[in-house]
Design a protein around this motif. Structure first.
Motif, mmCIF file in Angstrom:
data_model
loop_
_atom_site.group_PDB
_atom_site.id
_atom_site.type_symbol
_atom_site.label_atom_id
_atom_site.label_comp_id
_atom_site.label_asym_id
_atom_site.label_seq_id
_atom_site.Cartn_x
_atom_site.Cartn_y
_atom_site.Cartn_z
ATOM 1 N N PHE A 168 0.836 -1.204 0.000
ATOM 2 C CA PHE A 168 0.000 0.000 0.000
ATOM 3 C C PHE A 168 0.871 1.254 0.000
ATOM 4 C CE2 PHE A 168 -3.606 -2.225 2.600
ATOM 5 C CZ PHE A 168 -3.868 -3.049 1.513
ATOM 6 N N ARG A 169 1.904 1.224 0.848
ATOM 7 C CA ARG A 169 2.748 2.404 1.025
ATOM 8 C C ARG A 169 3.649 2.640 -0.186
ATOM 9 N NH1 ARG A 169 4.165 4.988 5.574
ATOM 10 N NH2 ARG A 169 3.394 3.294 6.898
ATOM 11 N N GLU A 170 4.339 1.593 -0.620
ATOM 12 C CA GLU A 170 5.421 1.762 -1.590
ATOM 13 C C GLU A 170 4.963 1.703 -3.043
ATOM 14 O OE1 GLU A 170 8.141 -1.277 -0.433
ATOM 15 O OE2 GLU A 170 8.295 -0.519 1.625
ATOM 16 N N ALA A 171 3.891 0.959 -3.323
ATOM 17 C CA ALA A 171 3.476 0.797 -4.714
ATOM 18 C C ALA A 171 2.214 1.580 -5.059
ATOM 19 C CB ALA A 171 3.249 -0.681 -5.025
ATOM 20 N N ILE A 172 1.381 1.875 -4.068
ATOM 21 C CA ILE A 172 0.138 2.595 -4.360
ATOM 22 C C ILE A 172 0.243 4.052 -3.912
ATOM 23 C CG2 ILE A 172 -2.352 2.652 -4.069
ATOM 24 C CD1 ILE A 172 -1.395 0.226 -5.601
ATOM 25 N N ALA A 173 0.385 4.292 -2.621
ATOM 26 C CA ALA A 173 0.400 5.672 -2.127
ATOM 27 C C ALA A 173 1.569 6.472 -2.689
ATOM 28 C CB ALA A 173 0.449 5.675 -0.599
ATOM 29 N N LEU A 174 2.737 5.860 -2.751
ATOM 30 C CA LEU A 174 3.915 6.560 -3.249
ATOM 31 C C LEU A 174 3.749 6.986 -4.704
ATOM 32 C CD1 LEU A 174 6.838 7.500 -2.829
ATOM 33 C CD2 LEU A 174 7.591 5.187 -3.429
ATOM 34 N N ARG A 175 3.117 6.138 -5.505
ATOM 35 C CA ARG A 175 3.010 6.424 -6.934
ATOM 36 C C ARG A 175 1.760 7.217 -7.301
ATOM 37 N NH1 ARG A 175 4.976 0.302 -8.337
ATOM 38 N NH2 ARG A 175 7.169 0.626 -7.783
ATOM 39 N N PHE A 176 0.654 6.980 -6.609
ATOM 40 C CA PHE A 176 -0.545 7.777 -6.883
ATOM 41 C C PHE A 176 -0.463 9.143 -6.194
ATOM 42 C CE2 PHE A 176 -1.949 3.783 -8.420
ATOM 43 C CZ PHE A 176 -3.057 3.996 -9.228
ATOM 44 N N GLY A 177 0.282 9.229 -5.107
ATOM 45 C CA GLY A 177 0.620 10.503 -4.506
ATOM 46 C C GLY A 177 -0.415 11.197 -3.632
ATOM 47 N N PRO A 178 -1.302 10.482 -2.904
ATOM 48 C CA PRO A 178 -2.257 11.176 -2.020
ATOM 49 C C PRO A 178 -1.623 11.541 -0.670
ATOM 50 C CG PRO A 178 -2.634 8.829 -1.881
ATOM 51 C CD PRO A 178 -1.519 9.016 -2.890
ATOM 52 N N THR A 179 -0.532 12.302 -0.724
ATOM 53 C CA THR A 179 0.264 12.579 0.469
ATOM 54 C C THR A 179 -0.468 13.517 1.417
ATOM 55 O OG1 THR A 179 2.217 12.400 -0.930
ATOM 56 C CG2 THR A 179 2.524 13.355 1.251
ATOM 57 N N ALA A 180 -0.442 13.203 2.696
ATOM 58 C CA ALA A 180 -1.004 14.095 3.713
ATOM 59 C C ALA A 180 -0.014 15.202 4.030
ATOM 60 C CB ALA A 180 -1.323 13.299 4.979
ATOM 61 N N SER A 181 -0.506 16.417 4.156
ATOM 62 C CA SER A 181 0.349 17.531 4.557
ATOM 63 C C SER A 181 0.829 17.318 5.984
ATOM 64 C CB SER A 181 -0.430 18.841 4.486
ATOM 65 O OG SER A 181 0.209 19.856 5.232
ATOM 66 N N PRO A 182 2.109 17.570 6.273
ATOM 67 C CA PRO A 182 2.583 17.477 7.663
ATOM 68 C C PRO A 182 1.831 18.402 8.609
ATOM 69 C CG PRO A 182 4.432 17.502 6.152
ATOM 70 C CD PRO A 182 3.218 17.804 5.332
ATOM 71 N N LEU A 183 1.367 19.547 8.107
ATOM 72 C CA LEU A 183 0.570 20.438 8.957
ATOM 73 C C LEU A 183 -0.744 19.768 9.336
ATOM 74 C CD1 LEU A 183 0.008 23.117 10.340
ATOM 75 C CD2 LEU A 183 -0.812 24.013 8.148
ATOM 76 N N ASN A 184 -1.405 19.138 8.357
ATOM 77 C CA ASN A 184 -2.634 18.408 8.671
ATOM 78 C C ASN A 184 -2.358 17.247 9.612
ATOM 79 O OD1 ASN A 184 -3.810 20.170 6.903
ATOM 80 N ND2 ASN A 184 -4.693 18.625 5.575
ATOM 81 N N ALA A 185 -1.231 16.556 9.406
ATOM 82 C CA ALA A 185 -0.865 15.464 10.302
ATOM 83 C C ALA A 185 -0.708 15.965 11.731
ATOM 84 C CB ALA A 185 0.434 14.804 9.822
ATOM 85 N N PHE A 186 -0.056 17.112 11.892
ATOM 86 C CA PHE A 186 0.112 17.703 13.217
ATOM 87 C C PHE A 186 -1.242 17.981 13.867
ATOM 88 C CE2 PHE A 186 0.098 21.658 15.677
ATOM 89 C CZ PHE A 186 1.004 21.358 16.681
ATOM 90 N N LEU A 187 -2.188 18.553 13.099
ATOM 91 C CA LEU A 187 -3.499 18.888 13.661
ATOM 92 C C LEU A 187 -4.313 17.630 13.970
ATOM 93 C CD1 LEU A 187 -4.290 21.973 11.426
ATOM 94 C CD2 LEU A 187 -3.744 21.980 13.867
ATOM 95 N N ILE A 188 -4.178 16.601 13.141
ATOM 96 C CA ILE A 188 -4.829 15.321 13.456
ATOM 97 C C ILE A 188 -4.265 14.760 14.756
ATOM 98 C CG2 ILE A 188 -5.081 12.922 12.691
ATOM 99 C CD1 ILE A 188 -5.104 14.065 9.788
ATOM 100 N N ASN A 189 -2.947 14.838 14.897
ATOM 101 C CA ASN A 189 -2.298 14.352 16.117
ATOM 102 C C ASN A 189 -2.802 15.102 17.346
ATOM 103 O OD1 ASN A 189 -0.307 12.392 16.984
ATOM 104 N ND2 ASN A 189 0.947 14.121 17.623
ATOM 105 N N GLN A 190 -2.943 16.418 17.206
ATOM 106 C CA GLN A 190 -3.478 17.212 18.317
ATOM 107 C C GLN A 190 -4.899 16.774 18.661
ATOM 108 O OE1 GLN A 190 -2.090 20.723 19.766
ATOM 109 N NE2 GLN A 190 -0.545 19.117 19.679
ATOM 110 N N GLY A 191 -5.702 16.514 17.625
ATOM 111 C CA GLY A 191 -7.066 16.073 17.871
ATOM 112 C C GLY A 191 -7.132 14.727 18.567
ATOM 113 N N ILE A 192 -6.271 13.810 18.187
ATOM 114 C CA ILE A 192 -6.274 12.472 18.778
ATOM 115 C C ILE A 192 -6.035 12.533 20.282
ATOM 116 C CG2 ILE A 192 -4.984 10.292 18.855
ATOM 117 C CD1 ILE A 192 -4.628 10.556 15.828
ATOM 118 N N GLU A 193 -5.271 13.534 20.729
ATOM 119 C CA GLU A 193 -4.948 13.618 22.156
ATOM 120 C C GLU A 193 -6.180 13.857 23.030
ATOM 121 O OE1 GLU A 193 -1.821 16.504 22.430
ATOM 122 O OE2 GLU A 193 -0.301 15.095 21.684
ATOM 123 N N THR A 194 -7.282 14.328 22.443
ATOM 124 C CA THR A 194 -8.530 14.504 23.207
ATOM 125 C C THR A 194 -9.652 13.610 22.677
ATOM 126 O OG1 THR A 194 -9.225 16.351 21.791
ATOM 127 C CG2 THR A 194 -7.944 16.891 23.772
#
Length: 424
Positions: free
Chosen positions: A257-283
């Motif tokens: 999934f990571r190396e052959a699909i996501a890497l090549r199709f490119g639906p990359t999550a923004s690190p800023l969005n990842a940070f905000l998701i991480n903040q949300g998970i904490e509550t």
């Protein structure tokens, strides 16, 4: 051309504004996860770059890996009880990456019919263009119904733990048995339950997907999706069905999934969005607990109102899925459900327009309470017959209950019902 020198340096101003002070000798350790908001990473030297691109540890480009995104992946995998997770740009991207990683042209999916409308469209319209067919199970908790639709080419079973919007809870363990008897993975969309209320892998699911935009992030501010794998892919037993999984060990599936699909199709999550998701998970647990409590209170109140024809919430003792909800969701039955007003479309219109605390929008899992009329919005491409088969009527409304004071939510709903009383 004259070169402007930065004070006290031998380099020009343009060079210094790009490179000056970029590499500090020491960096303090932050308590919060840093945001690595960068497209790429500096390669230490020629040999390190060669080793990295040969499969070694490290970072080269955010589409490949990013420390902020990886921190979120590790946390969600731990919460779901999985071996590894993959963060992508949206929940829809998570579903696409998982299914395209499992199924190829000429192969087949069996899905529950009660699923998110975007996923249904993907299965009905997009994947067939790639030569992938899907059959739908109307009675999702009937193992024999799934069994009848499985073909030699079936490569995935797909369902939602709490389907949207009808709250018709899935018997995950029963369907997992069918999947495993054929060596096929069961993919569960666990967005509405969240790992706080339900961890499908504990009940036999192989892969879990989420729209992290919803409860995981929690504040309606970012998009994200995640795939969690149980890490138990058995190449010796099931490898003939998935010969494209060539990585060693039980994580071959998520590696593909990571190396052959996501890497090549490119639906990359923004690190800023990842940070905000991480903040949300904490509550997450605090929010979901409060939302589930509020939802049960709202559902019980709605059930007693004469203007309401029916309430589809599994937390209610009168609901046909209540026993399953008690089994799978003992800590709370979630906060997204539908109810149907007497008076049809006109009643729904008057009700929505009279609300003030509830926000009228297409989203779920927000800290704020939301309302939507599925038949005229999210499900507007379905025929009347298809809507009735799905249990969606002209007077059906979907709500996502937030963390407001319960009394205020009920007062707002009562104002909506007051508008309905004028026509029924």
């Amino acid at each position: 051309m004259t070169s402007t020198r930065a004070a006290g340096t031998a380099r020009g101003f343009a060079t210094q504004q790009l490179h000056g002070g970029a590499r500090e000798a020491s960096v303090p350790t932050p308590r919060a996860q840093p945001i690595y908001l960068t497209a790429g990473f500096v390669l230490d030297d020629f040999d390190q770059a060669e080793q990295l691109f040969a499969g070694g540890d490290g970072y080269s480009y955010t589409r490949v890996a990013n420390p902020t995104n990886e921190a979120v992946e590790r946390r969600i995998a731990a919460l779901e009880g999985g071996a590894e997770a993959l963060l992508v740009g949206s929940g829809q991207a998570a579903v696409v990456v998982a299914l395209l990683g499992l199924v190829q042209a000429g192969e087949h999916i069996v899905s529950a019919s009660s699923i998110y409308e975007g996923t249904r469209g993907l299965l009905l319209e997009n994947l067939p263009r790639l030569g992938i067919e899907t059959d739908f199970v109307a009675e999702a908790n009937d193992p024999a119904a799934w069994e009848r639709l499985i073909r030699p080419t079936t490569r995935a079973l797909f369902a939602e733990s709490i389907p949207n919007p009808k709250n018709d809870i899935l018997d995950i363990a029963a369907i997992a048995q069918v999947a495993h008897a054929h060596g096929i993975p069961l993919v569960i969309d666990n967005t509405l339950a969240t790992p706080y209320l339900l961890r499908p892998i504990e009940h036999g699911a192989d892969i879990v997907v989420h729209s992290a935009s919803k409860f995981l992030a929690g504040h309606g501010s970012v998009l994200g999706g995640v795939i969690v794998d149980d890490g138990l892919f058995d190449a010796e037993r099931d490898g003939h069905l998935f010969p494209h999984f060539t990585a060693p060990g039980g994580r071959a599936r998520i590696a593909y999934f990571r190396e052959a699909i996501a890497l090549r199709f490119g639906p990359t999550a923004s690190p800023l969005n990842a940070f905000l998701i991480n903040q949300g998970i904490e509550t997450l647990s605090l929010r979901v607990e409060r939302q589930s409590q509020n939802a049960l209170g709202v559902a019980r109140w709605l059930e007693q109102q004469p203007e309401v024809h029916s309430v589809d919430y599994s937390g209610l003792e009168s609901n046909p899925f209540h026993a399953l909800a008690q089994r799978y969701l003992p800590a709370g039955q979630g906060s997204v459900f539908s109810f149907t007003l007497r008076g049809g479309l006109d009643a729904a219109r008057r009700f929505v327009n009279a609300l003030d605390v509830f926000t009228h929008m297409t989203h779920l899992g927000d800290v704020r309470s939301l309302v939507l009329h599925p038949a005229s919005t999210s499900h507007n491409l379905r025929t009347d017959e298809q809507l009735s088969q799905a249990g969606i009527w002209p007077g059906t409304l979907r709500v996502s209950i937030g963390i407001e004071d319960l009394a205020d939510l009920i007062s707002d709903l009562d104002a909506g019902l007051a508008a309905v009383r004028e026509i029924i």
